[in-house]
Design a protein around this motif. Sequence first.
Motif, PDB file in Angstrom:
ATOM      1  N   PRO A   1      -5.353  -1.382  -5.541  1.00 52.41           N
ATOM      2  CA  PRO A   1      -5.611  -1.737  -4.139  1.00 52.41           C
ATOM      3  C   PRO A   1      -4.344  -1.818  -3.290  1.00 52.41           C
ATOM      4  CG  PRO A   1      -6.944  -3.107  -5.593  1.00 52.41           C
ATOM      5  CD  PRO A   1      -5.999  -2.337  -6.474  1.00 52.41           C
ATOM      6  N   ASP A   2      -3.211  -2.166  -3.917  1.00 51.98           N
ATOM      7  CA  ASP A   2      -1.953  -2.207  -3.173  1.00 51.98           C
ATOM      8  C   ASP A   2      -1.643  -0.871  -2.504  1.00 51.98           C
ATOM      9  OD1 ASP A   2      -1.543  -4.820  -3.811  1.00 51.98           O
ATOM     10  OD2 ASP A   2       0.186  -4.487  -5.109  1.00 51.98           O
ATOM     11  N   HIS A   3      -2.044   0.229  -3.136  1.00 49.67           N
ATOM     12  CA  HIS A   3      -1.753   1.545  -2.573  1.00 49.67           C
ATOM     13  C   HIS A   3      -2.435   1.741  -1.220  1.00 49.67           C
ATOM     14  CE1 HIS A   3      -0.763   3.330  -6.809  1.00 49.67           C
ATOM     15  NE2 HIS A   3       0.043   2.348  -6.449  1.00 49.67           N
ATOM     16  N   ALA A   4      -3.579   1.103  -1.054  1.00 47.43           N
ATOM     17  CA  ALA A   4      -4.269   1.192   0.238  1.00 47.43           C
ATOM     18  C   ALA A   4      -3.450   0.514   1.333  1.00 47.43           C
ATOM     19  CB  ALA A   4      -5.651   0.557   0.140  1.00 47.43           C
ATOM     20  N   PHE A   5      -2.810  -0.595   0.994  1.00 48.43           N
ATOM     21  CA  PHE A   5      -1.953  -1.270   1.973  1.00 48.43           C
ATOM     22  C   PHE A   5      -0.696  -0.458   2.266  1.00 48.43           C
ATOM     23  CE2 PHE A   5      -3.881  -5.352   0.237  1.00 48.43           C
ATOM     24  CZ  PHE A   5      -4.696  -5.547   1.334  1.00 48.43           C
ATOM     25  N   LEU A   6      -0.191   0.231   1.250  1.00 50.10           N
ATOM     26  CA  LEU A   6       1.089   0.920   1.387  1.00 50.10           C
ATOM     27  C   LEU A   6       0.998   2.229   2.162  1.00 50.10           C
ATOM     28  CD1 LEU A   6       2.502   0.321  -2.205  1.00 50.10           C
ATOM     29  CD2 LEU A   6       3.369  -0.666  -0.080  1.00 50.10           C
ATOM     30  N   CYS A   7      -0.154   2.904   2.099  1.00 53.80           N
ATOM     31  CA  CYS A   7      -0.142   4.230   2.728  1.00 53.80           C
ATOM     32  C   CYS A   7      -1.446   4.700   3.360  1.00 53.80           C
ATOM     33  CB  CYS A   7       0.333   5.280   1.729  1.00 53.80           C
ATOM     34  SG  CYS A   7      -0.707   5.485   0.287  1.00 53.80           S
TER      35      CYS A   7
ATOM     36  N   GLU B   1       6.101  -7.297   7.104  1.00 55.38           N
ATOM     37  CA  GLU B   1       5.219  -7.872   6.091  1.00 55.38           C
ATOM     38  C   GLU B   1       4.326  -6.803   5.472  1.00 55.38           C
ATOM     39  OE1 GLU B   1       2.985 -11.280   7.232  1.00 55.38           O
ATOM     40  OE2 GLU B   1       4.726 -12.605   7.102  1.00 55.38           O
ATOM     41  N   VAL B   2       4.228  -6.825   4.166  1.00 60.63           N
ATOM     42  CA  VAL B   2       3.379  -5.893   3.419  1.00 60.63           C
ATOM     43  C   VAL B   2       2.447  -6.721   2.541  1.00 60.63           C
ATOM     44  CG1 VAL B   2       3.309  -4.015   1.748  1.00 60.63           C
ATOM     45  CG2 VAL B   2       5.187  -4.128   3.397  1.00 60.63           C
ATOM     46  N   LYS B   3       1.155  -6.425   2.598  1.00 63.02           N
ATOM     47  CA  LYS B   3       0.200  -7.158   1.780  1.00 63.02           C
ATOM     48  C   LYS B   3       0.215  -6.643   0.347  1.00 63.02           C
ATOM     49  CE  LYS B   3      -3.118  -8.605   5.325  1.00 63.02           C
ATOM     50  NZ  LYS B   3      -4.520  -8.580   5.735  1.00 63.02           N
ATOM     51  N   THR B   4      -0.063  -7.535  -0.589  1.00 59.47           N
ATOM     52  CA  THR B   4      -0.153  -7.162  -1.992  1.00 59.47           C
ATOM     53  C   THR B   4      -1.267  -7.969  -2.658  1.00 59.47           C
ATOM     54  OG1 THR B   4       1.116  -6.877  -4.044  1.00 59.47           O
ATOM     55  CG2 THR B   4       1.566  -8.873  -2.757  1.00 59.47           C
TER      56      THR B   4
ATOM     57  N   THR C   1      -1.702 -11.688  -0.824  1.00 57.51           N
ATOM     58  CA  THR C   1      -0.582 -12.374  -0.195  1.00 57.51           C
ATOM     59  C   THR C   1       0.292 -11.351   0.520  1.00 57.51           C
ATOM     60  OG1 THR C   1       1.234 -13.925  -0.582  1.00 57.51           O
ATOM     61  CG2 THR C   1       0.883 -12.214  -2.244  1.00 57.51           C
ATOM     62  N   SER C   2       1.338 -11.810   1.171  1.00 57.91           N
ATOM     63  CA  SER C   2       2.227 -10.922   1.912  1.00 57.91           C
ATOM     64  C   SER C   2       3.669 -11.132   1.475  1.00 57.91           C
ATOM     65  CB  SER C   2       2.115 -11.163   3.422  1.00 57.91           C
ATOM     66  OG  SER C   2       0.828 -10.851   3.895  1.00 57.91           O
ATOM     67  N   VAL C   3       4.412 -10.050   1.444  1.00 58.43           N
ATOM     68  CA  VAL C   3       5.851 -10.103   1.194  1.00 58.43           C
ATOM     69  C   VAL C   3       6.546  -9.263   2.266  1.00 58.43           C
ATOM     70  CG1 VAL C   3       5.604 -10.432  -1.291  1.00 58.43           C
ATOM     71  CG2 VAL C   3       5.738  -8.120  -0.361  1.00 58.43           C
ATOM     72  N   LYS C   4       7.833  -9.474   2.445  1.00 57.50           N
ATOM     73  CA  LYS C   4       8.579  -8.689   3.422  1.00 57.50           C
ATOM     74  C   LYS C   4       9.323  -7.557   2.721  1.00 57.50           C
ATOM     75  CE  LYS C   4       9.195 -12.112   7.092  1.00 57.50           C
ATOM     76  NZ  LYS C   4      10.163 -12.822   7.981  1.00 57.50           N
ATOM     77  N   ASN C   5       9.218  -6.341   3.327  1.00 54.58           N
ATOM     78  CA  ASN C   5       9.955  -5.216   2.765  1.00 54.58           C
ATOM     79  C   ASN C   5      11.398  -5.229   3.263  1.00 54.58           C
ATOM     80  OD1 ASN C   5       9.895  -4.189   5.392  1.00 54.58           O
ATOM     81  ND2 ASN C   5       8.309  -2.676   4.944  1.00 54.58           N
ATOM     82  N   THR C   6      12.169  -4.220   2.886  1.00 50.70           N
ATOM     83  CA  THR C   6      13.592  -4.195   3.236  1.00 50.70           C
ATOM     84  C   THR C   6      13.832  -4.096   4.732  1.00 50.70           C
ATOM     85  OG1 THR C   6      13.605  -1.807   2.835  1.00 50.70           O
ATOM     86  CG2 THR C   6      14.305  -3.239   1.016  1.00 50.70           C
ATOM     87  N   ALA C   7      12.802  -3.629   5.473  1.00 48.14           N
ATOM     88  CA  ALA C   7      12.931  -3.535   6.929  1.00 48.14           C
ATOM     89  C   ALA C   7      12.500  -4.825   7.622  1.00 48.14           C
ATOM     90  CB  ALA C   7      12.103  -2.359   7.454  1.00 48.14           C
TER      91      ALA C   7
END
Length: 260
Positions: free
Chosen positions: A198-204, A251-254, A242-248
């Motif tokens: 499911p993370d892939h849906a959030f990522l792209c 917030e990205v959900k996981t 939950t959410s984490v912050k990417n290098t930019a």
Amino acid sequence: MKLEINNLNCGYAGKNIVRDISFAMETGEILCILGPNGVGKTTLFKTILGFLPRQQGEVLLDGTDVGSWPRKKLAKMMAYVPQAHNMPFPFSVMDVVVMGRTAHLDTLASPGKKDYKIAEETIESLEMGYLKDSSYTEISGGERQMVLIARALAQQPKILVMDEPTSNLDFGNQTRVLNQINKLKERDIGIIMTSHFPDHAFLCSSKVVLMQKGKIYHIGDSKDTVTEENLRKTYGIEVKITSVKNTAGHEVKTCVAMIN
């Protein structure tokens, strides 16, 4: 270009596996299909691509049903990246990618300078130039997956169908493939992909389809579709999002599976 799937039923030898599937997408979008094993995701793809006959329904490109199209005409519009592919002979990466030009060649014709130029440009655009003279059978799983994507792109399709493009890849190669998939939509290509994560849906993905028991359970954008409740119903497990912050700094959900 717009792809529409209307009331599609799919299966093998008269056995119905996928029922009443309807969705639409356009070039420049990524649609991710999620669901447990056995719900018919691969069967759906093979039917959309014309590898399996439909039992019912329509597959439309810009309003035209592709059911009567010759295979080569459809291949110029839609390309397929399978889960895995084992070459029986040690072809070079360049030779594998140039195979994607088959849809544009006359019967029994060999690829010409134009075809090799398109194949080389495709390889370079995916930052794989260092591999072009390598043997396909001797490169890593992640590199092979990128070669299959390059082969499909060499067809110059409008729609790219990807069946679990990160299957059997390690964490690093999964991330690299997903990054390239995100870049592809910038070329105005429509991408349909399946995933077990499911993370892939959030990522792209632009849109998400949840399938269960051969039917669509939910469809919409990722933030409304990939929810804890929907994932519990789809996979039968408890999940926390939950959410984490990417290098930019965004917030990205996981998704985290709750294991007792």
